[in-house]
Write a protein that holds these residues in place. Structure first.
Motif, PDB file in Angstrom:
ATOM      1  N   MET A   1       0.841  -1.192   0.000  1.00  8.98           N
ATOM      2  CA  MET A   1       0.000   0.000   0.000  1.00  8.98           C
ATOM      3  C   MET A   1       0.884   1.251   0.000  1.00  8.98           C
ATOM      4  SD  MET A   1      -2.916   1.163   2.788  1.00  8.98           S
ATOM      5  CE  MET A   1      -3.501  -0.528   2.964  1.00  8.98           C
ATOM      6  N   GLN A   2       0.479   2.246  -0.753  1.00  7.18           N
ATOM      7  CA  GLN A   2       1.239   3.479  -0.822  1.00  7.18           C
ATOM      8  C   GLN A   2       0.993   4.351   0.407  1.00  7.18           C
ATOM      9  OE1 GLN A   2      -0.294   5.068  -4.502  1.00  7.18           O
ATOM     10  NE2 GLN A   2       1.101   3.885  -5.767  1.00  7.18           N
ATOM     11  N   ASN A   3       1.961   5.228   0.697  1.00  8.38           N
ATOM     12  CA  ASN A   3       1.754   6.208   1.765  1.00  8.38           C
ATOM     13  C   ASN A   3       0.583   7.119   1.412  1.00  8.38           C
ATOM     14  OD1 ASN A   3       4.049   5.137   2.897  1.00  8.38           O
ATOM     15  ND2 ASN A   3       5.372   6.858   2.365  1.00  8.38           N
ATOM     16  N   PHE A   4      -0.128   7.592   2.416  1.00  8.00           N
ATOM     17  CA  PHE A   4      -1.217   8.524   2.130  1.00  8.00           C
ATOM     18  C   PHE A   4      -1.539   9.372   3.338  1.00  8.00           C
ATOM     19  CE2 PHE A   4      -3.523   4.844   3.800  1.00  8.00           C
ATOM     20  CZ  PHE A   4      -4.509   5.418   4.594  1.00  8.00           C
ATOM     21  N   GLU A   5      -2.202  10.485   3.063  1.00  3.42           N
ATOM     22  CA  GLU A   5      -2.761  11.345   4.100  1.00  3.42           C
ATOM     23  C   GLU A   5      -4.225  11.542   3.786  1.00  3.42           C
ATOM     24  OE1 GLU A   5      -2.282  15.978   5.623  1.00  3.42           O
ATOM     25  OE2 GLU A   5      -0.475  14.848   5.036  1.00  3.42           O
ATOM     26  N   PHE A   6      -5.081  11.210   4.694  1.00  5.37           N
ATOM     27  CA  PHE A   6      -6.522  11.312   4.465  1.00  5.37           C
ATOM     28  C   PHE A   6      -7.108  12.400   5.352  1.00  5.37           C
ATOM     29  CE2 PHE A   6     -10.916  10.176   5.604  1.00  5.37           C
ATOM     30  CZ  PHE A   6     -11.495  10.195   4.345  1.00  5.37           C
ATOM     31  N   TYR A   7      -7.886  13.272   4.733  1.00  2.89           N
ATOM     32  CA  TYR A   7      -8.534  14.359   5.470  1.00  2.89           C
ATOM     33  C   TYR A   7      -9.893  14.612   4.854  1.00  2.89           C
ATOM     34  CZ  TYR A   7      -9.498  19.216   6.930  1.00  2.89           C
ATOM     35  OH  TYR A   7     -10.078  20.355   7.429  1.00  2.89           O
ATOM     36  N   ASN A   8     -10.923  14.596   5.679  1.00  3.88           N
ATOM     37  CA  ASN A   8     -12.259  14.917   5.188  1.00  3.88           C
ATOM     38  C   ASN A   8     -13.095  15.470   6.341  1.00  3.88           C
ATOM     39  OD1 ASN A   8     -14.992  14.888   4.228  1.00  3.88           O
ATOM     40  ND2 ASN A   8     -14.306  13.536   2.584  1.00  3.88           N
ATOM     41  N   PRO A   9     -13.303  16.788   6.346  1.00  6.53           N
ATOM     42  CA  PRO A   9     -13.991  17.424   7.477  1.00  6.53           C
ATOM     43  C   PRO A   9     -15.498  17.568   7.315  1.00  6.53           C
ATOM     44  CG  PRO A   9     -13.104  19.100   6.039  1.00  6.53           C
ATOM     45  CD  PRO A   9     -12.748  17.783   5.416  1.00  6.53           C
ATOM     46  N   THR A  10     -16.064  17.043   6.208  1.00 12.22           N
ATOM     47  CA  THR A  10     -17.481  17.277   5.935  1.00 12.22           C
ATOM     48  C   THR A  10     -18.385  16.471   6.867  1.00 12.22           C
ATOM     49  OG1 THR A  10     -17.004  17.730   3.611  1.00 12.22           O
ATOM     50  CG2 THR A  10     -19.285  17.204   4.173  1.00 12.22           C
ATOM     51  N   ARG A  11     -19.325  17.146   7.498  1.00 14.74           N
ATOM     52  CA  ARG A  11     -20.338  16.493   8.326  1.00 14.74           C
ATOM     53  C   ARG A  11     -21.472  16.012   7.419  1.00 14.74           C
ATOM     54  NH1 ARG A  11     -21.755  17.201  13.672  1.00 14.74           N
ATOM     55  NH2 ARG A  11     -20.347  18.991  13.806  1.00 14.74           N
ATOM     56  N   ILE A  12     -21.825  14.733   7.517  1.00 12.73           N
ATOM     57  CA  ILE A  12     -22.941  14.183   6.753  1.00 12.73           C
ATOM     58  C   ILE A  12     -24.160  14.066   7.662  1.00 12.73           C
ATOM     59  CG2 ILE A  12     -23.819  12.184   5.488  1.00 12.73           C
ATOM     60  CD1 ILE A  12     -21.762  13.773   3.923  1.00 12.73           C
ATOM     61  N   VAL A  13     -25.277  14.634   7.208  1.00 15.00           N
ATOM     62  CA  VAL A  13     -26.549  14.554   7.931  1.00 15.00           C
ATOM     63  C   VAL A  13     -27.499  13.800   7.013  1.00 15.00           C
ATOM     64  CG1 VAL A  13     -28.367  15.864   9.074  1.00 15.00           C
ATOM     65  CG2 VAL A  13     -26.029  16.756   9.041  1.00 15.00           C
ATOM     66  N   PHE A  14     -27.734  12.524   7.317  1.00 16.01           N
ATOM     67  CA  PHE A  14     -28.388  11.606   6.379  1.00 16.01           C
ATOM     68  C   PHE A  14     -29.769  11.187   6.868  1.00 16.01           C
ATOM     69  CE2 PHE A  14     -29.366   7.806   4.096  1.00 16.01           C
ATOM     70  CZ  PHE A  14     -28.634   7.827   2.926  1.00 16.01           C
ATOM     71  N   GLY A  15     -30.756  11.213   5.963  1.00 13.85           N
ATOM     72  CA  GLY A  15     -32.062  10.651   6.262  1.00 13.85           C
ATOM     73  C   GLY A  15     -33.223  11.570   5.933  1.00 13.85           C
ATOM     74  N   GLN A  16     -34.411  11.066   6.183  1.00 15.95           N
ATOM     75  CA  GLN A  16     -35.631  11.813   5.884  1.00 15.95           C
ATOM     76  C   GLN A  16     -35.792  13.003   6.844  1.00 15.95           C
ATOM     77  OE1 GLN A  16     -39.211   9.369   4.959  1.00 15.95           O
ATOM     78  NE2 GLN A  16     -37.960   7.619   5.583  1.00 15.95           N
ATOM     79  N   ASN A  17     -36.379  14.051   6.306  1.00 18.00           N
ATOM     80  CA  ASN A  17     -36.754  15.234   7.101  1.00 18.00           C
ATOM     81  C   ASN A  17     -35.559  15.915   7.765  1.00 18.00           C
ATOM     82  OD1 ASN A  17     -39.549  14.634   6.575  1.00 18.00           O
ATOM     83  ND2 ASN A  17     -39.425  13.068   8.180  1.00 18.00           N
ATOM     84  N   LYS A  18     -34.404  15.824   7.141  1.00 22.53           N
ATOM     85  CA  LYS A  18     -33.206  16.401   7.738  1.00 22.53           C
ATOM     86  C   LYS A  18     -32.943  17.835   7.287  1.00 22.53           C
ATOM     87  CE  LYS A  18     -31.788  13.111  10.448  1.00 22.53           C
ATOM     88  NZ  LYS A  18     -31.671  13.343  11.909  1.00 22.53           N
ATOM     89  N   ILE A  19     -33.677  18.340   6.298  1.00 24.57           N
ATOM     90  CA  ILE A  19     -33.451  19.710   5.850  1.00 24.57           C
ATOM     91  C   ILE A  19     -33.728  20.701   6.984  1.00 24.57           C
ATOM     92  CG2 ILE A  19     -34.302  21.510   4.277  1.00 24.57           C
ATOM     93  CD1 ILE A  19     -34.536  19.397   2.123  1.00 24.57           C
TER      94      ILE A  19
END
Length: 385
Positions: free
Chosen positions: A1-19
């Motif tokens: 496996m290659q070296n990597f740096e993973f970064y993901n700051p996004t908050r996921i709000v999943f499901g019905q009536n979540k707006i």
């Protein structure tokens, strides 16, 4: 496996009536610009829900972002934000609206010519105003990554950029918002997600066992549910699975520590820019031929793909590879997505034009090993006629 740096700051709000969660997700003192595309978000009630959730906020709106967002349209939004001193963006739509919003967020306070954001592929981006998304079309994964693709209409140039400054702060994913989508758009979403996975998976082995198994599970899920999501548009579980697969296909996880290709996408972008073919449909045209022309360098992963995804275990190596590519093409066609240039009445002239545009835009060494030369790209396109 290659070296990597993973970064993901996004908050996921999943499901019905979540707006309704927008009221807490958007800062109370924010001056918000809601960005959207055509009339669908209005017709299906999504915009009404967004307005209700932000009723206590200062809000303005900007519509008309195209399916392939153009620099010209997006710059109008940039000027509006600057003049009104708005400081938070909310993208309501699919990948095109979200991609456009990313560019706008980066361009508002950019010093210099904003098109440089694209020509440098994001290297010059040092900041962006914050934004969130309400996803209505599962396809691109833009709701949870740092990339965007923008077209300059005046020159028919389509370029991508990436910057960690344009990760969405949050994304709301409500599968019920996909129920009224046209069948064509849903099919495009399935294909788009599929090819995103393939660009990160079907390269060469580096013993990334977690990434490979994760990618294969996503591909198998799309094969299983693809035809069903078209036939049963209001099946919540099917749409929920499609929405989450499309997000996972391009949020960075399966591509961390493994080589990535993206030659299919670069050629597809030129087809879209020149002939206005839906992005996903250009991918369906290019991918099977790309795999066939580059079968030698992709041999090990093609055989793995044949066995693990399509359960092809008999025959010679070449026969198994042929079957896997044929099944990939057949899967796209089963979704009523054509896989030949001739379906769009394009022939050899289009091949020459696209190759010329690849050269003009510096796309002369593509792929995971940078060995997809213009000659290889031409052979791929000719195999796609």
């Amino acid at each position: 496996m290659q070296n990597f740096e993973f970064y993901n700051p996004t908050r996921i709000v999943f499901g019905q009536n979540k707006i309704a969660e927008l009221s807490r997700l958007v800062p109370q003192n924010a001056k918000v610009l809601i960005l959207f595309g055509g009339a669908s978000a209005e017709k299906n009630g999504t915009l009404a829900e967004v307005r209700a959730a932000l009723s206590q906020h200062e809000v303005q709106e900007f519509g008309g972002i195209e399916p392939n967002p153009t620099y010209e349209t997006l710059m109008k939004a940039v000027e509006l934000i600057r003049s009104e001193k708005l400081d938070f963006l909310l993208a309501v739509g699919g990948g095109s609206v979200i991609d456009g919003t990313k560019f706008i967020a980066a361009a508002v306070n950019f010093i210099g010519e904003p098109w440089d954001i694209l020509t440098t592929h994001g290297a010059v981006v040092k900041q962006a105003i914050p934004f969130g998304t309400v996803l209505t079309l599962p396809a691109t994964g833009s709701e949870m990554n740092e990339g965007a693709v923008i077209t300059r209409q005046s020159t028919l140039t389509k370029l991508a950029f990436m910057s960690e400054h344009v990760f969405p702060q949050f994304s709301i994913l409500d599968p019920t918002k996909t129920y009224t989508l046209p069948k064509r758009q849903v099919a495009n979403g399935v294909v788009d997600a599929y090819v995103h996975i393939m660009e990160q998976y079907l390269t060469y082995p580096v013993d990334g066992r977690v990434q490979d198994r994760f990618a294969e599970s996503l591909l198998l899920t799309l094969i299983e549910i693809g035809p069903k999501v078209l036939a049963q548009p209001e099946d919540y579980d099917l749409r929920a699975n499609l929405m989450w697969v499309a997000t996972l296909a391009l949020n960075g996880l399966i591509g961390a520590g493994v080589p990535q290709d993206w030659a299919t996408h670069m050629i597809g972008h030129e087809l879209t820019a020149a002939y206005d073919i839906d992005h996903a449909r250009t991918l369906a045209i290019v991918l099977p031929s790309m795999l066939s022309i580059r079968r030698t360098e992709k041999r090990d992963k093609l055989l793995q793909y044949a066995e693990r995804v399509w359960q092809i275990t008999s025959g010679s190596d070449d026969e198994r590879i042929d079957q896997a590519i044929a099944k990939t093409r057949a899967f796209f066609e089963s979704l009523e997505v054509p896989t030949r240039l001739s379906a769009y009445t394009l022939g050899q002239d289009a091949v020459h034009h696209v190759v010329k545009q690849l050269e003009t835009n510096g796309m002369v060494k593509l792929g995971e090993k940078k060995n997809v030369t213009l000659d290889v790209s031409q052979r791929v396109l000719e195999a796609s006629l």
